[in-house]
Write an enzyme that holds these catalytic residues in place. Structure first.
Site, PDB file in Angstrom:
ATOM      1  N   LYS A 165      11.538 -27.535 -19.087  1.00  0.00           N
ATOM      2  CA  LYS A 165      11.152 -26.189 -19.511  1.00  0.00           C
ATOM      3  C   LYS A 165      10.780 -25.352 -18.294  1.00  0.00           C
ATOM      4  O   LYS A 165       9.818 -25.644 -17.596  1.00  0.00           O
ATOM      5  CB  LYS A 165       9.948 -26.218 -20.448  1.00  0.00           C
ATOM      6  CG  LYS A 165       9.702 -24.841 -21.076  1.00  0.00           C
ATOM      7  CD  LYS A 165       8.353 -24.707 -21.744  1.00  0.00           C
ATOM      8  CE  LYS A 165       7.262 -24.322 -20.791  1.00  0.00           C
ATOM      9  NZ  LYS A 165       7.425 -22.978 -20.195  1.00  0.00           N
ATOM     10  N   GLU A 203       1.653 -32.087 -10.028  1.00  0.00           N
ATOM     11  CA  GLU A 203       1.560 -31.360  -8.762  1.00  0.00           C
ATOM     12  C   GLU A 203       0.860 -30.056  -9.082  1.00  0.00           C
ATOM     13  O   GLU A 203       1.427 -29.186  -9.730  1.00  0.00           O
ATOM     14  CB  GLU A 203       2.972 -31.152  -8.197  1.00  0.00           C
ATOM     15  CG  GLU A 203       2.980 -30.916  -6.708  1.00  0.00           C
ATOM     16  CD  GLU A 203       2.883 -29.447  -6.379  1.00  0.00           C
ATOM     17  OE1 GLU A 203       1.728 -28.974  -6.214  1.00  0.00           O
ATOM     18  OE2 GLU A 203       3.915 -28.787  -6.295  1.00  0.00           O
ATOM     19  N   CYS A 220       1.487 -23.081  -4.098  1.00  0.00           N
ATOM     20  CA  CYS A 220       0.420 -24.042  -4.380  1.00  0.00           C
ATOM     21  C   CYS A 220      -0.221 -24.552  -3.095  1.00  0.00           C
ATOM     22  O   CYS A 220      -1.398 -24.850  -3.067  1.00  0.00           O
ATOM     23  CB  CYS A 220       0.944 -25.189  -5.225  1.00  0.00           C
ATOM     24  SG  CYS A 220       2.463 -25.879  -4.597  1.00  0.00           S
ATOM     25  N   GLU A 238      -8.540 -21.036  -6.467  1.00  0.00           N
ATOM     26  CA  GLU A 238      -7.165 -20.741  -6.069  1.00  0.00           C
ATOM     27  C   GLU A 238      -6.844 -19.321  -6.545  1.00  0.00           C
ATOM     28  O   GLU A 238      -6.899 -19.030  -7.739  1.00  0.00           O
ATOM     29  CB  GLU A 238      -6.215 -21.745  -6.735  1.00  0.00           C
ATOM     30  CG  GLU A 238      -4.768 -21.521  -6.345  1.00  0.00           C
ATOM     31  CD  GLU A 238      -3.811 -22.535  -6.969  1.00  0.00           C
ATOM     32  OE1 GLU A 238      -3.918 -22.809  -8.176  1.00  0.00           O
ATOM     33  OE2 GLU A 238      -2.947 -23.047  -6.223  1.00  0.00           O
TER      34      GLU A 238
HETATM   35  P1  NAI Z   1       0.417 -22.620 -15.989  1.00  0.00           P
HETATM   36  O1  NAI Z   1      -0.060 -23.881 -15.422  1.00  0.00           O
HETATM   37  O2  NAI Z   1      -0.089 -22.211 -17.326  1.00  0.00           O
HETATM   38  O3  NAI Z   1       2.029 -22.649 -16.095  1.00  0.00           O
HETATM   39  C1  NAI Z   1       2.863 -23.615 -15.577  1.00  0.00           C
HETATM   40  C2  NAI Z   1       3.821 -24.124 -16.635  1.00  0.00           C
HETATM   41  O4  NAI Z   1       3.110 -24.846 -17.629  1.00  0.00           O
HETATM   42  C3  NAI Z   1       4.602 -23.052 -17.380  1.00  0.00           C
HETATM   43  O5  NAI Z   1       5.914 -23.516 -17.597  1.00  0.00           O
HETATM   44  C4  NAI Z   1       3.852 -22.948 -18.690  1.00  0.00           C
HETATM   45  O6  NAI Z   1       4.642 -22.487 -19.739  1.00  0.00           O
HETATM   46  C5  NAI Z   1       3.466 -24.370 -18.936  1.00  0.00           C
HETATM   47  N1  NAI Z   1       2.305 -24.595 -19.811  1.00  0.00           N
HETATM   48  C6  NAI Z   1       1.259 -23.756 -20.058  1.00  0.00           C
HETATM   49  N2  NAI Z   1       0.394 -24.327 -20.907  1.00  0.00           N
HETATM   50  C7  NAI Z   1       0.876 -25.554 -21.196  1.00  0.00           C
HETATM   51  C8  NAI Z   1       0.429 -26.637 -22.000  1.00  0.00           C
HETATM   52  N3  NAI Z   1      -0.720 -26.579 -22.666  1.00  0.00           N
HETATM   53  N4  NAI Z   1       1.175 -27.755 -22.065  1.00  0.00           N
HETATM   54  C9  NAI Z   1       2.325 -27.831 -21.370  1.00  0.00           C
HETATM   55  N5  NAI Z   1       2.805 -26.861 -20.607  1.00  0.00           N
HETATM   56  C10 NAI Z   1       2.100 -25.716 -20.513  1.00  0.00           C
HETATM   57  O7  NAI Z   1       0.141 -21.470 -14.943  1.00  0.00           O
HETATM   58  P2  NAI Z   1       0.056 -19.885 -15.220  1.00  0.00           P
HETATM   59  O8  NAI Z   1      -0.793 -19.622 -16.415  1.00  0.00           O
HETATM   60  O9  NAI Z   1       1.415 -19.339 -15.216  1.00  0.00           O
HETATM   61  O10 NAI Z   1      -0.726 -19.360 -13.939  1.00  0.00           O
HETATM   62  C11 NAI Z   1      -2.144 -19.336 -13.898  1.00  0.00           C
HETATM   63  C12 NAI Z   1      -2.660 -19.793 -12.570  1.00  0.00           C
HETATM   64  O11 NAI Z   1      -2.290 -21.146 -12.368  1.00  0.00           O
HETATM   65  C13 NAI Z   1      -2.082 -19.088 -11.360  1.00  0.00           C
HETATM   66  O12 NAI Z   1      -2.731 -17.917 -11.072  1.00  0.00           O
HETATM   67  C14 NAI Z   1      -2.284 -20.105 -10.296  1.00  0.00           C
HETATM   68  O13 NAI Z   1      -3.596 -20.058  -9.810  1.00  0.00           O
HETATM   69  C15 NAI Z   1      -2.075 -21.409 -10.997  1.00  0.00           C
HETATM   70  N6  NAI Z   1      -0.705 -21.902 -10.815  1.00  0.00           N
HETATM   71  C16 NAI Z   1      -0.526 -22.835  -9.841  1.00  0.00           C
HETATM   72  C17 NAI Z   1       0.736 -23.304  -9.591  1.00  0.00           C
HETATM   73  C18 NAI Z   1       0.943 -24.312  -8.538  1.00  0.00           C
HETATM   74  O14 NAI Z   1       2.076 -24.654  -8.242  1.00  0.00           O
HETATM   75  N7  NAI Z   1      -0.094 -24.821  -7.945  1.00  0.00           N
HETATM   76  C19 NAI Z   1       1.909 -22.815 -10.288  1.00  0.00           C
HETATM   77  C20 NAI Z   1       1.611 -21.859 -11.323  1.00  0.00           C
HETATM   78  C21 NAI Z   1       0.342 -21.424 -11.530  1.00  0.00           C
END
Ligand code: NAI
Ligand code: MG
Length: 790
Positions: free
Chosen positions: A191, A265, A299, A396
Site C-alpha cells: 500500500k 523503519e 526519516c 521529529e
Molecule cells: P504515517 O505513519 O501515518 O503514514 C505512513 C503510512 O502508514 C501511510 O501509508 C499510511 O496510510 C499508513 N498508515 C497510517 N495509519 C496506519 C495504521 N493504523 N495501520 C497501518 N498503516 C497505517 O505518517 P503520516 O501521518 O503521513 O505523517 C505524520 C508524521 O509521521 C510526519 O510528520 C513525520 O513526522 C512522520 N513520518 C515519518 C516517516 C519516516 O520515514 N520516518 C514517513 C512518514 C511520516
C-alpha cells in the site's frame, strides 16, 4: 551592465522548467481514475480520494480507497502466486528483477516527473537521487535472487508480505520493500501512502510490461485504515512498514501474538555533529543535504545540528549565508533547491510545532526572500536558543527546520547526540581520523556518516536503533528480514509441561549434617535477597521440596536492569577477551559437573549429566563465536566504504523456558554475552536452582559485575516487567503463546526487539541454536560510512 554581466554578478538563474507533458499524457490516457492492481489485473475504481500536486494544489487523479474486501482479494492473489513464484529458480526470479530495473531506467524521466508532481520534491532530486537509487535497488536484488540458495542455505521466504510505505520517497520506499521481498521468493501486497500513490501505479504497469506472474505484486491504494486491514489480515505472513513511530507502535501492538514477521523503519531526530577541526565549507554543504533535501521530509534528516562551541559563531554565520542562496519554488524547475511539502496538513503540523518551540523560548531565523504564495511552501529555518527539552529538539519535525545546539567536548557531543528516543542515523564532521573513528562507535544509530551525509546504497543496510525501529533494508542484512530458517516453519506446539508436582509432605532437601543454604538472586555482581521478602518453593518430580528461591518482583527487575545498564561497557571489551571469559565459564562449569547434574536430577528427575555436558559445550561454542560473528565492508558506488559493525542490542532480558533448568538458560545467555550484551535473566520458574547455583560459576570466571543478573520468580510476572521497562533493549521469552503475545504487546513503549517462542517446541539442544540464529537476534548492525578511495 549588459544582461550576461548582470547574471554573472547576481548568479541568478532563469527558470529552467521540466516539461510535465508526458506525465500528464500518462494520467489522461488512464482517465485520471485508478483502481487497484490485484492478481495482475486492474480493478475498477471504487470510492476514491484525490491525488494532489502540493506545489499547485491541482488535483491529479482519483485514487481508490481500499476496503478490507480489496485487501482480502489481494492477499488471496498473493497467496495463490506464492507457490509458483517461490518455486522458480533464483535465476528466474532474478531475471524478472533485472527486467524491472531495465524498464524503470528506460522510463526514468516519466517516473521522476510524476513523482515530483505528486510529492512536491524538486525534479533535481527525483531525477538524480530517487529514481537512480530505485533502479540500483532492483539491479542489486536481481543478484541476490540469483545467489539466494548459495548465500542463504536452509532459508525460506515468509510467504505473503504486507508492505506499507510513506510518502516522502514514494517509489524508492516501494523499491526498498518489493525488491528484497521478491528476491527472497515472497509475494507482496503493498500500500502506497495516500498522498503519493501515482508512481506505485505506474510501477504496477511496469510489472505488467515485464510479464511478472500475476499476483506476485499487488498494489492496493488507500489510507490508514487500508493499511490497518493489511496488518490485521490473517493471510499475511510478514509486515514491513516505513512511517511514523506512532503508527509503527500501533502495528507492533496489532501484530503481537500473531507470529507475523515484522520490520519497522520509523522516525528519527538525527544529530549532525561538527567538530572544530572540520572542513567547515564542506560541512555546510553536507548540512544543506542533511536537512533541506526533500524539504527535510527525510526519516534520517540531520535535523539536530551539534556544533563545537569554539566555531559556533563562524559556522552558524556560514550556514545563514548559505540559507540565503537556497531557492524555494516550483519543484519542476530544474534549478530549485527546495520544493513543496507533501500536503497542507504537513505544513500545518510543522507550523504548530514551531509555534510551540518558540513559546518555549526558541529563536527562529529564516532568510530574506519570498516563497510562492500558493502551494505547500516553507522557507528553510534555523532554530537556536533551545534546551534539550524544547519540543523542536525532541520531536521529529519532518520539515525544513534545523535545530542548532553547541557542545564543548567530544564526550558532551556524544551525550547530546544520543539524548533522543530515536537512533536512525548520525553524521559527524572532523578532519581528525582518530576523533572521527573514536566517536562513530559511540553513536547509538543504525547509520553513521563520516564527512558526508545521506549516502544510501542498495548494498548497504539501512535502519534504526531504539525507537527508530528494527530490521534493515539493503544488502545482506536487508535480505535476511525476508527469509527465515526452514525448520522454523515445521515447529510443533510444545507438549504441555507435566502437571506441576503438588507439594508433598515437606521433605527437607538437606540432611541434618549440612547447613541451610539460601539461594539468592544475583544483581550487579552481588547476591541479593528479594525485595518482596517472600520465597517460592522449588519442588522435585515427586512433589518433595528441593529448596526455595526468592520471589522476585518489579523492584528486583529494576535493580537488575540498572546494574545491567551500568555494565554496558562489556560491549566494548575486546571480543577476544569476551571469548576468554566464556571459555573460563565452560571450564568452571565442567569442573563442577557432578554437582550441577545432581541438582538437575533433584529438580526434574532427569539424568542431569547430559544437560550439563551440553551447557558446557554451548559456552564453548559461543566463546568460539565471540570474535568471529562480524560484519562486512560494503563497497557502494560512491567514494566511500560502509563498514557493517555488528553491535550488541544493549541490555537483553532473557526469560528462560521452564524445561532444561541449566541448558535452557545457558544456551541463551552464552550468545547474548558473547556478543557484548548485558543480561537480566529469569531462569526456569519451576527449576530455578540450577541458575542460582550458576552465579558461583560466574563469580569464579571473571565475568564483570552486572554483565549477568539473575532474578528468580514467576516467569510471566517478571517478563511483563521486563517488557515494559524502557531500560531493556531486547527481550527473549521462551514460554506459552499467551505469554509471548503479552511480551510483544508490552514491548511497544520503547519498541524493544523481542523474540518469543509462542508456545512452540524449540529444542535448545539442537545444533541450529549454536550459531548465527541466536547471534543475529543478539545483535544489530550499524553501517559506518567512511570516505575511501579515489
Ligand atoms: P504515517 O505513519 O501515518 O503514514 C505512513 C503510512 O502508514 C501511510 O501509508 C499510511 O496510510 C499508513 N498508515 C497510517 N495509519 C496506519 C495504521 N493504523 N495501520 C497501518 N498503516 C497505517 O505518517 P503520516 O501521518 O503521513 O505523517 C505524520 C508524521 O509521521 C510526519 O510528520 C513525520 O513526522 C512522520 N513520518 C515519518 C516517516 C519516516 O520515514 N520516518 C514517513 C512518514 C511520516
Ligand atoms: Mg500527492
Amino acid at each position: 551592465m549588459n544582461k550576461i554581466a548582470q547574471i554573472f554578478d547576481s548568479l541568478d538563474y532563469g527558470p529552467a522548467p521540466e516539461a510535465p507533458d508526458q506525465a500528464i499524457a500518462w494520467l489522461d490516457a488512464r482517465g485520471r481514475r485508478f483502481g487497484h492492481f490485484i492478481d495482475g489485473k486492474w480493478t475498477s475504481p471504487g470510492k476514491t480520494f484525490t491525488a494532489d500536486n502540493p506545489a499547485t494544489g491541482a488535483s491529479l487523479a482519483e485514487i481508490t480507497d481500499g476496503t478490507p474486501a480489496d485487501v482480502d482479494a489481494a492477499v488471496k492473489a498473493a497467496r495463490a502466486a506464492f507457490k509458483s513464484w517461490g518455486a522458480l529458480s533464483g535465476y528466474e526470479r532474478g531475471r524478472y528483477l533485472y527486467a524491472i530495473a531495465r524498464m524503470i531506467q528506460k522510463h526514468s524521466r516519466l517516473f521522476a516527473v510524476l513523482e515530483t508532481m505528486d510529492n512536491g520534491k524538486p525534479i533535481r532530486e527525483s531525477r538524480d537521487a530517487d529514481i537512480p537509487l530505485v533502479v540500483r535497488h532492483f539491479y542489486h536484488h536481481a543478484g541476490w535472487a540469483t545467489h539466494l540458495e548459495r548465500e542463504f542455505p536452509g532459508m525460506v521466504p515468509y510467504g505473503v508480505c504486507g508492505q506499507i510505505i510513506p510518502w516522502n520517497f514514494p517509489l524508492l520506499m516501494l523499491a526498498w520493500k518489493i525488491a528484497p521481498a521478491l528476491a527472497a521468493g515472497n509475494t507482496v501486497v503493498l500500500k502506497p501512502a495516500e498522498f503519493t500513490s501515482l508512481t506505485a501505479l505506474l510501477f504496477a504497469e511496469i510489472c505488467e510490461r515485464v510479464g511478472l506472474p500475476k499476483g506476485v505484486v499487488n498494489i492496493v491504494t488507500g489510507q490508514g485504515d487500508t493499511g490497518a486491514a493489511i496488518v490485521d489480515h490473517p493471510g499475511i505472513d510478514k509486515i514491513a512498514f516505513t512511517g511514523s513511530t506512532e503508527v509503527g507502535k500501533l502495528i507492533r501492538a496489532a501484530t503481537a501474538g500473531t507470529g507475523k514477521g515484522l520490520s519497522l523503519e520509523l522516525g528519527g531526530k538525527s544529530p549532525y555533529i561538527v567538530f572544530e577541526d572540520a572542513d567547515l565549507d564542506s560541512a555546510v554543504e553536507g548540512l544543506v543535504e542533511a536537512i533541506w533535501f526533500n524539504q527535510g521530509q527525510v526519516c534520517c534528516a540531520g535535523s539536530r545540528l551539534l556544533v563545537q562551541e569554539s566555531i559556533e559563531e563562524r559556522f552558524i554565520a556560514k550556514v545563514k549565508r548559505r540559507m540565503a542562496s537556497l531557492r524555494v519554488g516550483d519543484p519542476l524547475d530544474k534549478s530549485i533547491d527546495i520544493g513543496a511539502l507533501v500536503a497542507p496538513v504537513q505544513v500545518e503540523r510543522i507550523r504548530d510545532l514551531m509555534k510551540k518551540g518558540v513559546a518555549e523560548g526558541a529563536v527562529v531565523y529564516e532568510p530574506e526572500g519570498t516563497v510562492p504564495a500558493k502551494g505547500c511552501f516553507l522557507k528553510p529555518a534555523l532554530v537556536t536558543n533551545v534546551s534539550p527539552a524544547n519540543t523542536l529538539v525532541a520531536e521529529e519535525i519532518f520539515g525544513p527546520v534545523l535545530v542548532a545546539m553547541s557542545f564543548r567536548t567530544p564526550e558532551e557531543a556524544v551525550a547530546l547526540a544520543n539524548n533522543t528516543r530515536y537512533g536512525l542515523a548520525a553524521t559527524l564532521w572532523s578532519e581528525n581520523i582518530n576523533l572521527a573513528l573514536d566517536i562513530a562507535p559511540k553513536l547509538k544509530a543504525g547509520v553513521v556518516w563520516i564527512n558526508g551525509t545521506n549516502n544510501f546504497d542498495a548494498a548497504v543496510g539501512f535502519g534504526g536503533y531504539k525507537e527508530s525501529g528494527f530490521g534493515r533494508e539493503g544488502g545482506r542484512e536487508g535480505m535476511s528480514v525476508y527469509l527465515k530458517p526452514g525448520w522454523e516453519k515445521t515447529l510443533k506446539a510444545a507438549a504441555p509441561d507435566a502437571t506441576p508436582a503438588k507439594a508433598g509432605a515437606s521433605r527437607n532437601p538437606l540432611d541434618a549434617r549440612h547447613l541451610d543454604q539460601t539461594a539468592k538472586m544475583y544483581v550487579g555482581g552481588r547476591q541479593a535477597r528479594p525485595d518482596s521478602g517472600y520465597s517460592r518453593p522449588v519442588l522435585g518430580p515427586d512433589g518433595g521440596l528441593v529448596g526455595e528461591v526468592g520471589e522476585g518482583n518489579r523492584k528486583d527487575i529494576r535493580n537488575a536492569v540498572e546494574a545491567a545498564r551500568a555494565a554496558l561497557g562489556w560491549g566494548t571489551v575486546a571480543a577476544h577477551a569476551r571469548a576468554q571469559i566464556l571459555y573460563f565459564l565452560a571450564e568452571n562449569l565442567d569442573y563442577r559437573r557432578d554437582e550441577f547434574a545432581a541438582r538437575i536430577a533433584a529438580q526434574t528427575g532427569d539424568d542431569g549429566a547430559d544437560e550439563v555436558a551440553r551447557a558446557v559445550e554451548r559456552l564453548f561454542a559461543f566463546a568460539g563465536w565471540a570474535d568471529k560473528y562480524d560484519g562486512a565492508v560494503h563497497n557502494p558506488p560512491l567514494r566511500a566504504i560502509a563498514a557493517a559493525m555488528v553491535e550488541p542490542l544493549g541490555v537483553l532480558g532473557i526469560v528462560a523456558p521452564d524445561r532444561q533448568p541449566l541448558l535452557g538458560s545457558v544456551a541463551l545467555l552464552a550468545p547474548a554475552i558473547a556478543m557484548g550484551n548485558t543480561v537480566v535473566l529469569v531462569p526456569s520458574s519451576r527449576a530455578p536452582l540450577s541458575m542460582t547455583d550458576f552465579y558461583q560459576v560466574l563469580e569464579t570466571s571473571d565475568v564483570p559485575a552486572g554483565v549477568v543478573n539473575i532474578v528468580t520468580g514467576d516467569s510471566l510476572t517478571l517478563a511483563k516487567t521486563l517488557a515494559e521497562h524502557d531500560g531493556v533493549d531486547g527481550l527473549w521469552f521462551l514460554g506459552s503463546a499467551e505469554g509471548s503475545a503479552m511480551v510483544e504487546k508490552a514491548s511497544v513503549g520503547n519498541l524493544k526487539q523481542t523474540w518469543t517462542s509462542r508456545g512452540l517446541a524449540y529444542d535448545l539442544a539442537a545444533p541450529q541454536f549454536a550459531g548465527d540464529y541466536l547471534l543475529a537476534k543478539a545483535t544489530q548492525v550499524k553501517n559506518v560510512w567512511i570516505p575511501y578511495g579515489a
